[in-house]
Write an enzyme that holds these catalytic residues in place. Structure first.
Site, PDB file in Angstrom:
ATOM      1  N   ASP A  97      -4.135  14.348  12.782  1.00 51.78           N
ATOM      2  CA  ASP A  97      -5.502  14.714  13.143  1.00 51.78           C
ATOM      3  C   ASP A  97      -5.575  16.234  13.252  1.00 51.78           C
ATOM      4  O   ASP A  97      -5.056  16.817  14.196  1.00 51.78           O
ATOM      5  CB  ASP A  97      -5.905  14.084  14.477  1.00 51.78           C
ATOM      6  CG  ASP A  97      -6.082  12.567  14.384  1.00 51.78           C
ATOM      7  OD1 ASP A  97      -5.478  11.956  13.485  1.00 51.78           O
ATOM      8  OD2 ASP A  97      -6.820  12.018  15.215  1.00 51.78           O
ATOM      9  N   LYS A 128     -13.982   8.393  12.059  1.00 53.66           N
ATOM     10  CA  LYS A 128     -13.432   8.117  13.388  1.00 53.66           C
ATOM     11  C   LYS A 128     -14.247   8.838  14.457  1.00 53.66           C
ATOM     12  O   LYS A 128     -14.090  10.041  14.643  1.00 53.66           O
ATOM     13  CB  LYS A 128     -11.964   8.566  13.451  1.00 53.66           C
ATOM     14  CG  LYS A 128     -11.351   8.447  14.849  1.00 53.66           C
ATOM     15  CD  LYS A 128      -9.878   8.838  14.860  1.00 53.66           C
ATOM     16  CE  LYS A 128      -9.344   8.948  16.291  1.00 53.66           C
ATOM     17  NZ  LYS A 128      -7.973   9.447  16.348  1.00 53.66           N
ATOM     18  N   LYS A 164     -13.414  12.920  11.486  1.00 53.22           N
ATOM     19  CA  LYS A 164     -13.408  12.522  12.897  1.00 53.22           C
ATOM     20  C   LYS A 164     -14.364  13.424  13.661  1.00 53.22           C
ATOM     21  O   LYS A 164     -14.441  14.621  13.382  1.00 53.22           O
ATOM     22  CB  LYS A 164     -11.966  12.649  13.406  1.00 53.22           C
ATOM     23  CG  LYS A 164     -11.778  12.457  14.897  1.00 53.22           C
ATOM     24  CD  LYS A 164     -10.267  12.469  15.243  1.00 53.22           C
ATOM     25  CE  LYS A 164     -10.047  12.575  16.736  1.00 53.22           C
ATOM     26  NZ  LYS A 164      -8.623  12.677  17.110  1.00 53.22           N
TER      27      LYS A 164
END
Lengths: 274, 319
Positions: free
Chosen positions: B156, B255, B219
């Site tokens: 991430d 996400k 995300k």
């Protein structure tokens, strides 16, 4: 000039310090008024609100809790006429106010009477202190509507518990009016939550709820329902107050059992000497 | 949205080569109708999902959870406990599925890897100077390589919001490309930190930028700024991945992370996924929840459905 039209009150639930309608949108006609008919989900929401309030209320000093409960009694006194106007006997209203004051006085005395130093055979201080059990679900008796209600709410909250109370299904107006008193008495939101409606709908949910620590079945008149509720309460070992007998004298001295049943005793050992 | 579908595939791959082309493309994306997006998100949030549909939604949501702990106070013991929970979220019920992934800081990756090996639960690590992203590029890339070497199969990354907001799109693009390269076989999730992007138009641009540069997932947030994932922001991102697939044929995951705490919230997101991009995205491979406290609420709701009794937090682990 046209005649004035009086504003009629909507009687709603009391959850988390707010007055929401039932999540189900239902109401029922009782005492010539439309009163919210609480559902299972309202019961769940009330438990969530009560749980959220435990930390602050149990963590407040006994002195502070006592002051707030006295304040509730003051507000009750100020609204005396309003309760009488609901059809409650004046002596019952007076008794309810006195009962509230009596319990308020216990806030900073309970741990002295019910806790204390234990004699042990060793070089230790051994101290027991009562602590609130947490979230209490309670069923108020059908009659007397106000005195009975006060007699189940006050002993639960005075020690720092928070309570979800199912009001008398046949006389809920006193409960909703008491909620208005509580909402204006510095009592933190969620300490007392009041559900109106059918007991068979909300109370089994409360009795089985794993996040409820004790249940007070005082107002459950139906023996079969009471037995079923006790069985449900056994799943997570809730503390249980059994239903009051039909001929119970609500005006008599209540004793301290109602308070002490809703406590957990914490005992600490502390070395001394050296 | 029509502007994107008219772009030819070859054009899109060339965009990264010049700052001007990238800017022209990103600023040529249609603006987001703010009121419309918020209203659409609110409307989708009113759907009632009950009984068997709810049971399925809860299990799906559990499989989509990226069980996250990103605290300065994380210890090897704590992350190992979290990994054990990821494998068997409800020890009392073997039919409960495992979560999608565990998400930790790079230094904690080896401890989690031991527990998760061979289990099918992915191991995600934040990297690139999370959460601010304010470090020299070499350090960010070293951070990524270290995490991958230690056993992370998902990275991430945070984008350089300073550069993005200043309009230096190439710089952001190049960083994502470089990070993707450093990831090797690991999946790359690109954190846009939408709470700092200020407008939905910026969210749409950042989404496209991240996808063009090769991100496998986009995300919403780090969870470290006050405004985290919201339904409208996620809606804008879902529209972006849908249009991106239509334009390029490549599917990118989404996400939302931060602030999703209840089963009710999670189900709102699932409804939105289904209604916006369709069932293709209703899988842990394409949609994840970055969350920590959400899992316990899902488990409590799951227990309520199986036992008929409301569950209490006393009976689930603290993490």
């Amino acid at each position: 000039m046209s005649e004035r039209v009086a504003v009629r009150k909507t009687y709603k639930l009391f959850i988390g310090g707010k007055f929401p309608r039932s999540e189900s949108g239902r109401s029922y006609l009782v005492q010539s008024a439309n009163v919210s008919l609480a559902s299972r989900k309202d019961a769940r929401d009330a438990v969530v609100a009560a749980r959220a309030a435990v930390k602050g209320w149990a963590g407040a000093t006994a002195y502070n809790r006592g002051q707030i409960l006295y304040r509730v009694a003051e507000m009750l006194e100020g609204r005396r006429e309003q309760f009488v106007a609901l059809g409650l006997p004046a002596d019952e209203v007076d008794a309810a106010i006195d009962r509230w004051v009596w319990y308020a006085g216990w806030s900073d005395k309970l741990s002295q009477v019910y806790g204390g130093a234990n004699p042990v055979a060793g070089p230790y201080f051994n101290l027991s202190a009562p602590e609130p059990t947490g979230v209490v679900a309670a069923v108020a008796p059908e009659e007397p509507a106000l005195l009975g209600l006060v007699s189940v709410i006050a002993p639960a909250i005075v020690s720092g518990n928070t309570v979800v109370v199912a009001a008398s299904p046949v006389a809920p107006l006193a409960a909703v009016t008491l909620a208005e008193v509580l909402a204006t008495s510095d009592l933190p939101g969620g300490v007392v939550n009041i559900l109106t409606g059918r007991l068979a709908e909300t109370v089994p949910t409360l009795a089985a709820h794993m996040d409820v620590n004790a249940i007070d079945l005082t107002g459950v008149a139906d023996a079969e329902l009471a037995a079923d509720l006790e069985i449900r309460a056994a799943e997570n070992l809730k503390r249980v107050l059994r239903p009051a007998p039909a001929d119970h004298d609500w005006h008599a001295d209540p004793g301290i059992t109602r308070m002490t049943t809703l406590l957990e005793t914490k005992t600490v050992w502390h070395p001394k000497g050296v | 949205m029509t502007a994107t579908t008219t772009s030819a595939r070859s054009d899109l791959t060339e965009l990264g080569r010049s700052e001007t082309a990238l800017r022209t493309f990103l600023h040529g994306l249609p603006g987001v109708d703010q009121v419309g997006a918020e209203q659409r998100a609110a409307q989708l949030g009113t759907r009632s999902i009950k009984t068997t549909a709810k049971a399925e939604a809860i299990d799906l949501a559990i499989r989509m959870v990226d069980l996250t702990t990103l605290e300065g106070a994380d210890t090897p013991g704590k992350v190992r406990a979290l990994a054990a929970k990821a494998l068997r979220p409800d020890p009392a019920d073997p039919s409960c599925p495992h979560v999608g992934a565990v998400c930790v800081y790079p230094s904690m990756v080896p401890h989690v890897a031991e527990v998760l090996r061979g289990s099918g639960v992915h191991l995600a690590s934040v990297a690139t100077a999370f959460p601010s992203g304010q470090a020299p590029l070499e350090i960010k890339l070293a951070d990524v390589r270290a995490a991958v070497e230690a056993g992370a199969d998902e990275i991430d990354m945070v984008i350089n919001r300073g550069a993005f907001l200043a309009g230096r799109y190439s710089e952001v693009y190049d960083e994502i490309v470089a990070t993707k390269e450093a990831c090797g076989n690991a999946h790359l999730k690109v954190i846009l930190e939408t709470g700092e992007l200020a407008t939905y138009d910026n969210v749409r641009r950042a989404s496209w930028l991240a996808m063009l540069a090769g991100g496998d997932f986009i995300k919403t947030s780090t969870g470290k700024v006050p405004v985290a994932a919201t339904l409208p922001v996620t809606l804008v991102m879902l529209e972006a991945v849908r249009d991106f697939r239509a334009a390029t044929g490549r599917q990118v995951g989404v996400k939302p992370a931060g602030g999703i705490k209840t089963t009710k919230d999670a189900i709102k997101y699932l409804v939105m996924v289904n209604e916006t991009v369709g069932a293709d995205w209703l899988s842990p491979d394409w949609f994840r929840f970055g969350a920590s406290s959400l899992l316990n609420d899902l488990l409590m709701q799951r227990t309520k459905l199986t036992t008929g009794v409301y569950a209490g937090p006393d009976y689930f682990t603290l993490d």
